[in-house]
Design an enzyme around this catalytic site. Structure first.
Site, PDB file in Angstrom:
ATOM      1  CG  HIS A 133     -90.751 -51.131-106.367  1.00  0.00           C
ATOM      2  ND1 HIS A 133     -91.615 -50.068-107.193  1.00  0.00           N
ATOM      3  CD2 HIS A 133     -90.765 -49.494-105.801  1.00  0.00           C
ATOM      4  CE1 HIS A 133     -92.383 -49.790-107.469  1.00  0.00           C
ATOM      5  NE2 HIS A 133     -92.450 -48.562-106.781  1.00  0.00           N
ATOM      6  CD  GLU A 134     -88.066 -47.493-104.304  1.00  0.00           C
ATOM      7  OE1 GLU A 134     -86.843 -46.298-104.715  1.00  0.00           O
ATOM      8  OE2 GLU A 134     -88.744 -47.307-103.642  1.00  0.00           O
ATOM      9  CG  ASN A 182     -84.139 -37.802 -94.108  1.00  0.00           C
ATOM     10  OD1 ASN A 182     -84.431 -37.928 -95.294  1.00  0.00           O
ATOM     11  ND2 ASN A 182     -84.851 -38.296 -93.528  1.00  0.00           N
ATOM     12  CE1 TYR A 191     -90.772 -36.619 -96.094  1.00  0.00           C
ATOM     13  CE2 TYR A 191     -88.888 -36.764 -95.913  1.00  0.00           C
ATOM     14  CZ  TYR A 191     -89.425 -37.462 -96.508  1.00  0.00           C
ATOM     15  OH  TYR A 191     -89.507 -38.449 -97.211  1.00  0.00           O
ATOM     16  NE  ARG A 226     -89.209 -43.551-101.114  1.00  0.00           N
ATOM     17  CZ  ARG A 226     -88.635 -44.516-102.043  1.00  0.00           C
ATOM     18  NH1 ARG A 226     -89.213 -45.680-101.612  1.00  0.00           N
ATOM     19  NH2 ARG A 226     -87.362 -44.140-102.358  1.00  0.00           N
ATOM     20  CB  THR A 235     -83.330 -43.289-102.090  1.00  0.00           C
ATOM     21  OG1 THR A 235     -82.021 -43.573-100.997  1.00  0.00           O
ATOM     22  CG2 THR A 235     -82.533 -42.163-102.851  1.00  0.00           C
ATOM     23  N   GLY A 236     -85.206 -44.152 -99.896  1.00  0.00           N
ATOM     24  CA  GLY A 236     -85.320 -44.513 -98.605  1.00  0.00           C
ATOM     25  C   GLY A 236     -84.056 -44.983 -97.898  1.00  0.00           C
ATOM     26  N   GLY A 286     -81.416 -43.140 -96.913  1.00  0.00           N
ATOM     27  CA  GLY A 286     -80.849 -42.062 -95.649  1.00  0.00           C
ATOM     28  C   GLY A 286     -80.839 -42.180 -94.297  1.00  0.00           C
ATOM     29  CG  LEU A 287     -83.831 -42.116 -92.032  1.00  0.00           C
ATOM     30  CD1 LEU A 287     -84.983 -41.955 -91.002  1.00  0.00           C
ATOM     31  CD2 LEU A 287     -83.215 -40.382 -91.300  1.00  0.00           C
TER      32      LEU A 287
END
Length: 379
Positions: A148-149, A265, A269, A312, A324-325, A327-328
């Site tokens: 999907h990404e 991040n 945010y 996310r 991108t989802g 990082g963490l």
């Protein structure tokens, strides 16, 4: 009158031996990680080890009687059904089940093997495969999410390229706008591929570098320098507090990447004109690098999942910030590879604090892996 009774000493010896070995056999069964359970012809448990009880294969049932209520053990309904099938057919059955836990939470995945014994008894062997189920589920989700990404920016690039071709001669201003969008989407695609490769390396595709002493002050200085541009764009103040002169062991580039991801991040945010604070301290043989923001915070239901790949909490906002989802997830793997961990505390509407906790001395978890040996390869 005398009656002579024959006496078999071997039988007596075997009887005494079985009684003596009873406690030892119980200890052996209770030491096993697999659940072991034997049901009689009426599905009553006649043998069960500790693992079988922990898995919930055996449960307590209250029985009302004349003298009051008593408790007895009974096998799980699914186990009794499986035992009945094996007893009728005499065929060994191997199935995988998801059993609901006694407490709320993820169902327990078990691989169950049922074997018919004599006199209508059935032996049940159960192995906990919850982690294997979780890994398989994560793998399926990962493939779906990657598809999907990657599909989203590739599709956008295709449409933008077509629009750019149409607008090149007719509308130069629109052509410039489409070119800027192509640049944005291609940068996002490049970052996604880069982070996928980084995550693959961290998960063991490449051996870990030899751990070396790393100056924490150097890490924080480089991180704050890299974060200046995105912070100034939102008028966010970057602040450092804490203890100077700390040292951790590991790979400097990976540790910088982890802290940079946390700081970026926090900036992404956080609203404009707020503060992001990086704090360092030493605690009982560990060094903690904490990144605190005054951002939107994280809902309690999302806390346990934010370190999953591509997860996310707010998809619309993540896409707007260019996230991108991954990082963490990268931060989590870096901390684990260094024998540490990453923690988070958050209050919705107030902010979040991510803390990277790393050992202040070399640990086995941070040591480089030995060279791999290919098994079964060509000579």
């Amino acid at each position: 009158m005398r009656y002579w009774v024959s006496y078999d000493r071997s039988v007596d010896w075997k009887f005494r031996q079985s009684k003596a070995e009873g406690p030892a056999m119980t200890e052996v069964l209770d030491a096993l990680q697999v659940g072991v359970l034997v049901l009689d012809e009426g599905d009553k448990p006649v043998l069960a080890n500790a693992a079988a009880r922990e898995m919930g294969l055996i449960r307590q049932r209250s029985v009302a009687g004349a003298g009051g209520s008593t408790t007895s053990e009974e096998a799980h309904t699914i186990v009794r059904t499986l035992a009945g099938q094996v007893r009728r057919t005499g065929i060994t059955r191997v199935v995988e089940l998801d059993l609901p836990r006694l407490t709320h939470g993820e169902p327990l995945g078990v691989n169950v093997r049922a074997v018919a014994l004599d006199s209508g008894r059935v032996a049940i062997e159960a192995a906990d495969v919850t982690e294997a189920h979780r890994v398989a589920r994560v793998r399926r989700d990962f493939v779906a999410n990657v598809s999907h990404e990657l599909k989203t920016p590739v599709g956008a690039l295709q449409l933008l390229a077509e629009a750019l071709l149409d607008a090149t001669d007719k509308d130069p201003a629109a052509a410039i706008r489409f070119a800027e969008r192509i640049k944005h989407e291609s940068a996002r695609l490049g970052r996604l591929v880069s982070e996928l490769l980084e995550l693959s390396r961290l998960q063991g595709a490449e051996p870990l570098p030899e751990p070396e002493p790393v100056d924490v002050d150097k890490i924080t200085a480089e991180v704050l320098d890299r974060a200046k541009t995105p912070a100034s764009a939102k008028e966010i103040e970057l602040r450092f507090t804490g203890v100077r002169g700390l040292t951790v062991y590991g790979n400097e580039n990976q540790l910088v990447t982890a802290v940079v991801n946390l700081v970026e991040n926090a900036i992404a945010y956080s609203p404009e004109q707020t503060t992001v604070t990086v704090t360092t301290r030493e605690d009982n043989g560990y060094v903690e690098i904490a990144v605190a923001d005054q951002g939107i915070g994280i809902e309690p239901r999302d806390i346990d999942r934010i370190f999953e790949r591509f997860y996310r909490a707010d998809r619309a906002r993540s896409r707007a910030t260019g996230g991108t989802g991954l990082g963490l997830a990268i931060v989590k793997h870096i901390s684990t590879n260094h024998g540490g961990r990453v923690m988070v505390t958050s209050t919705v509407g107030v902010g979040s604090t991510f803390t990277l906790r790393l050992p202040a001395r070399p640990t086995e978890a941070a040591l480089a892996l030995p060279p791999s040996v290919e098994i079964g390869g060509a000579p």
